[in-house]
Design an enzyme around this catalytic site. Structure first.
Site, PDB file in Angstrom:
ATOM      1  N   LYS A 102       0.803  -1.228   0.000  1.00 52.21           N
ATOM      2  CA  LYS A 102       0.000   0.000   0.000  1.00 52.21           C
ATOM      3  C   LYS A 102       0.836   1.279   0.000  1.00 52.21           C
ATOM      4  O   LYS A 102       0.343   2.340  -0.394  1.00 52.21           O
ATOM      5  CB  LYS A 102      -0.940  -0.009   1.210  1.00 52.21           C
ATOM      6  CG  LYS A 102      -2.126  -0.943   1.085  1.00 52.21           C
ATOM      7  CD  LYS A 102      -3.158  -0.402   0.127  1.00 52.21           C
ATOM      8  CE  LYS A 102      -4.475  -1.140   0.243  1.00 52.21           C
ATOM      9  NZ  LYS A 102      -5.549  -0.529  -0.581  1.00 52.21           N
TER      10      LYS A 102
ATOM     11  N   SER B  58       0.603  -9.857  -0.195  1.00 57.42           N
ATOM     12  CA  SER B  58       0.317  -8.418  -0.157  1.00 57.42           C
ATOM     13  C   SER B  58       0.633  -7.737   1.161  1.00 57.42           C
ATOM     14  O   SER B  58       0.794  -6.521   1.198  1.00 57.42           O
ATOM     15  CB  SER B  58      -1.147  -8.176  -0.517  1.00 57.42           C
ATOM     16  OG  SER B  58      -1.993  -8.829   0.404  1.00 57.42           O
TER      17      SER B  58
END
Length: 419
Positions: A56, A311
């Site tokens: 992110k 992720s």
């Protein structure tokens, strides 16, 4: 690709140049255990090794760095269940601007602490709402009220282009033809970014999106033919628990995804435990999504070159008991019953001796004796070693005349008694 917006290779290369200020490429590592299990070449793109332990940071920094000096002076606002918040917090501290970060009250404490650590004096954390979407609504209202700049978690060109640099790194590091890339989906920023890059650079590579069963918003939107808000979400996979995916990300994903796999939360928990026990890799639930989908594609990927995007790894250690419990339930190794024992001496001993198998274990027991009744209910949790042992357990309960209600198949009662 005639829509008003589709990430160009130039846009993605520009984002990579911007991110060179703060990032080095994360490794693409072949995983021996998964490769052997699926008889394929399975590579993990280790975004869990980012400085904020998730991808992110890419979109957040790329978006904030693109703001004008006047916009930076106003300060920024974002909403996040944790990972986007950490990226925004780091960016605020790095660029010397003020930020206000809205997070759901249900956000794991570990993620809240990380946000405060990365942002320092540059950010303020506001806990509000039970879901990301509720926090997001509060953040947008605060943004308008205070004339600040909103930094969306996924539905923005600069965010998508930042996330697309994961795909750029994969193609640079792989140096081989890739047959499949499995990408987790929350709001769709990562999937639309990686997918858009690969459809331009390697169109034969299949891009498979992966969602948790309790928050499969992109799958639902695909089925409905438009962005469709979920009535409710399971917040367990907090990094992907989004009720409504983005309009931009939906439009791009419709063009670039070859399939979407929906994975049960219990399966995700099994993946988390396996990665920890066999590979010493710590992932959060959303970080385990891509590897959890491999079982659903085991025939197609045999002999192929496959990448799974890991992720994120922002997992709170206090969640491990819940993760283990969900895994055992999914794998058919943990079973709960309400058993009505005769109120006589030796009833429980008889159950243990005559019903439990040699490797069965009572892991939960709660009993209340009521003297005015012949039979007293007990709540019992039994852990078995192999799924096939379950039928023998039921057969012995029947032969012993045990009256019971099986709770695993009754989600409402299970949640009330066990949850």
């Amino acid at each position: 690709m005639s829509d008003p917006y589709f990430p160009s290779l130039k846009d993605i290369m520009t984002a990579e140049h911007t991110l060179n200020d703060i990032l080095v490429p994360t490794p693409l590592m072949k995983n021996r255990n998964l490769s052997d299990k699926y008889e394929a070449n399975i590579f993990l793109k280790r975004e869990d090794l980012q400085m904020v332990r998730s991808y992110k940071i890419r979109g957040a920094y790329n978006k904030i760095k693109s703001l004008t000096p006047e916009e930076m002076e106003k300060g920024v606002v974002c909403a996040s269940a944790g990972n986007h918040a950490q990226g925004v917090a780091f960016s605020c501290s790095k660029l010397g601007i003020q930020g206000k970060i809205y997070m759901p009250v249900t956000t794991p404490r570990q993620k809240i602490n990380q946000v405060k650590m990365f942002g320092g004096k540059s950010i303020e954390v506001v806990l509000t709402g039970d879901t990301f979407d509720q926090a997001n609504t509060a953040a947008i209202e605060a943004c308008k009220k205070n004339d600040m700049v909103f930094i969306p978690p996924f539905n923005d060109p600069r965010i998508i282009e930042g996330q697309a640099t994961v795909g750029l790194e994969i193609i640079q590091e792989a140096r081989m033809k890739l047959d499949y890339i499995f990408v987790p989906i929350g709001g769709g920023g990562l999937a639309s970014g990686i997918g858009s890059f690969y459809k331009q650079m390697s169109p034969k590579t299949k891009i498979i999106g992966v969602e948790p069963a309790g928050a499969a918003g992109m799958k639902k939107s695909f089925e409905c033919g438009e962005v469709t808000e979920l009535n409710e979400v399971d917040k367990f996979v907090d990094g992907a628990a989004v009720q409504r995916v983005g309009e931009l990300t939906y439009a791009i994903c419709k063009k670039v995804l070859d399939d979407i796999v929906v994975v049960p939360e219990g399966k995700i928990c099994t993946t988390i435990l396996n990665l920890y026990n066999f590979d010493a890799i710590v992932v959060e639930p959303a970080g385990a999504l891509s590897m959890s989908a491999l079982d659903f594609y085991k025939n197609e990927i045999k002999g192929k070159n496959v990448v799974c995007v890991v992720s994120g790894s922002n997992n709170d250690i206090t969640r491990m008991e819940d993760i283990k419990e969900r895994s055992l339930l999914y794998e058919g190794l943990k079973h709960y019953f309400v058993v009505r024992f005769p109120q006589r001496a030796g009833a429980l001993q008889s159950f243990v001796s005559n019903v439990l198998g040699p490797h069965d274990d009572i892991t939960y027991f709660e009993y209340k004796k009521k003297t005015n009744r012949e039979k007293g209910p007990a709540l019992i949790g039994i852990e078995i070693q192999h799924p096939e042992d379950f039928q023998g357990l039921l057969d012995r309960m029947k032969s012993e005349g045990i009256l019971y209600e099986y709770l695993n198949d009754n989600p409402n009662l299970f949640e009330f008694l066990i949850g």
